[in-house]
Design a protein around this motif. Structure first.
Motif, PDB file in Angstrom:
ATOM      1  N   THR A   1       3.704   9.816  36.362  1.00 51.66           N
ATOM      2  CA  THR A   1       2.818   9.149  37.157  1.00 51.66           C
ATOM      3  C   THR A   1       2.578   7.637  36.626  1.00 51.66           C
ATOM      4  OG1 THR A   1       0.488   9.512  38.296  1.00 51.66           O
ATOM      5  CG2 THR A   1       0.664   9.834  35.876  1.00 51.66           C
ATOM      6  N   MET A   2       1.971   7.125  37.555  1.00 49.16           N
ATOM      7  CA  MET A   2       1.491   5.687  37.013  1.00 49.16           C
ATOM      8  C   MET A   2       0.171   5.521  37.854  1.00 49.16           C
ATOM      9  SD  MET A   2       4.570   3.014  37.077  1.00 49.16           S
ATOM     10  CE  MET A   2       5.315   3.364  38.724  1.00 49.16           C
TER      11      MET A   2
ATOM     12  N   LYS B   1      -1.636   2.584  39.330  1.00 46.94           N
ATOM     13  CA  LYS B   1      -1.262   1.328  39.666  1.00 46.94           C
ATOM     14  C   LYS B   1      -2.416   0.020  39.443  1.00 46.94           C
ATOM     15  CE  LYS B   1       2.011   3.276  43.022  1.00 46.94           C
ATOM     16  NZ  LYS B   1       2.514   3.310  44.366  1.00 46.94           N
TER      17      LYS B   1
ATOM     18  N   ILE C   1      -0.913  -1.489  34.040  1.00 44.58           N
ATOM     19  CA  ILE C   1      -0.867  -0.149  34.449  1.00 44.58           C
ATOM     20  C   ILE C   1      -1.035   1.141  33.511  1.00 44.58           C
ATOM     21  CG2 ILE C   1       0.743  -0.689  36.367  1.00 44.58           C
ATOM     22  CD1 ILE C   1       2.949   0.851  34.533  1.00 44.58           C
TER      23      ILE C   1
ATOM     24  N   ALA D   1       0.875   4.509  32.469  1.00 45.82           N
ATOM     25  CA  ALA D   1       2.089   5.207  32.732  1.00 45.82           C
ATOM     26  C   ALA D   1       1.834   6.719  31.997  1.00 45.82           C
ATOM     27  CB  ALA D   1       3.360   4.680  32.271  1.00 45.82           C
TER      28      ALA D   1
ATOM     29  N   HIS E   1       1.134   6.469  41.451  1.00 45.50           N
ATOM     30  CA  HIS E   1       2.792   6.863  41.730  1.00 45.50           C
ATOM     31  C   HIS E   1       2.610   8.450  41.275  1.00 45.50           C
ATOM     32  CE1 HIS E   1       7.238   7.064  41.634  1.00 45.50           C
ATOM     33  NE2 HIS E   1       6.827   7.695  40.518  1.00 45.50           N
TER      34      HIS E   1
ATOM     35  N   PHE F   1      10.016   5.213  30.705  1.00 44.15           N
ATOM     36  CA  PHE F   1       8.755   4.349  30.022  1.00 44.15           C
ATOM     37  C   PHE F   1       8.626   5.186  28.491  1.00 44.15           C
ATOM     38  CE2 PHE F   1       7.342   3.194  34.326  1.00 44.15           C
ATOM     39  CZ  PHE F   1       6.519   2.242  33.887  1.00 44.15           C
TER      40      PHE F   1
END
Ligand code: DAT
Ligand code: MG
Length: 139
Positions: free
Chosen positions: A8-9, A11, A72, A74, A117, A132
């Protein structure tokens, strides 16, 4: 069998609006364990690489500009059936269509600035996590 990890991010719009903590709380309360996490900012080049699969879509330029516009979060998340359950938790891409109580319904501004995300398959979850996090960061 469905895998147990997703990526996931949080955002730029959600981080800028001060919703990072509330979103992480929802993620943990939904039973996801945070395996790896970083607070960072994507350059336009890296955002373009991350979303390369969308490079032919009309919104690609806007997406890259937005995703590189600010910090962000991550993270790699772990839970049974992680990819599908996380997509349920975040809701539809367009917040106007997202179910009540989902992260996007609560925090997304628009279809472009949609707060979070979530990977769409086990294969992409692994690719995105590897994008990442190095091997020693995702033990
Ligand atoms: P999702 O993030 O729900 O997996 P996607 O993979 O189809 O959605 O698109 C990636 C991101 O691109 C999405 O989170 C926001 C942006 N996007 C998608 N469709 C868009 C549209 N019609 N207009 C503007 N941005 C869009
Ligand atoms: Mg997607």
């Amino acid at each position: 069998m469905a895998g147990n990890r997703t990526f996931t991010m949080i955002k730029p719009d959600a981080v800028a609006d001060g919703n990072m903590g509330a979103i992480l709380k929802m993620i943990e309360e939904a039973g996801f364990k945070i395996i790896a996490m970083k607070y960072t900012r994507l350059s336009a080049e890296l955002a373009g690489k991350f979303y390369a699969v969308h490079s032919e879509r009309p919104f690609y330029g806007e997406l890259v500009e937005y995703m590189s516009s600010g910090p962000i979060v991550a993270a790699i998340l772990e839970k049974d059936n992680a990819v599908a359950d996380f997509r349920t938790l975040i809701g539809a891409t367009n917040p106007a269509e997202a179910a009540e109580g989902t992260i996007r319904k609560l925090y997304a501004k628009s279809i472009g600035e949609n707060a979070v995300h979530g990977s769409d398959s086990d294969e992409n979850a692994a690719i995105e996590g590897n994008f990442f996090f190095s091997e020693f960061e995702r033990f």
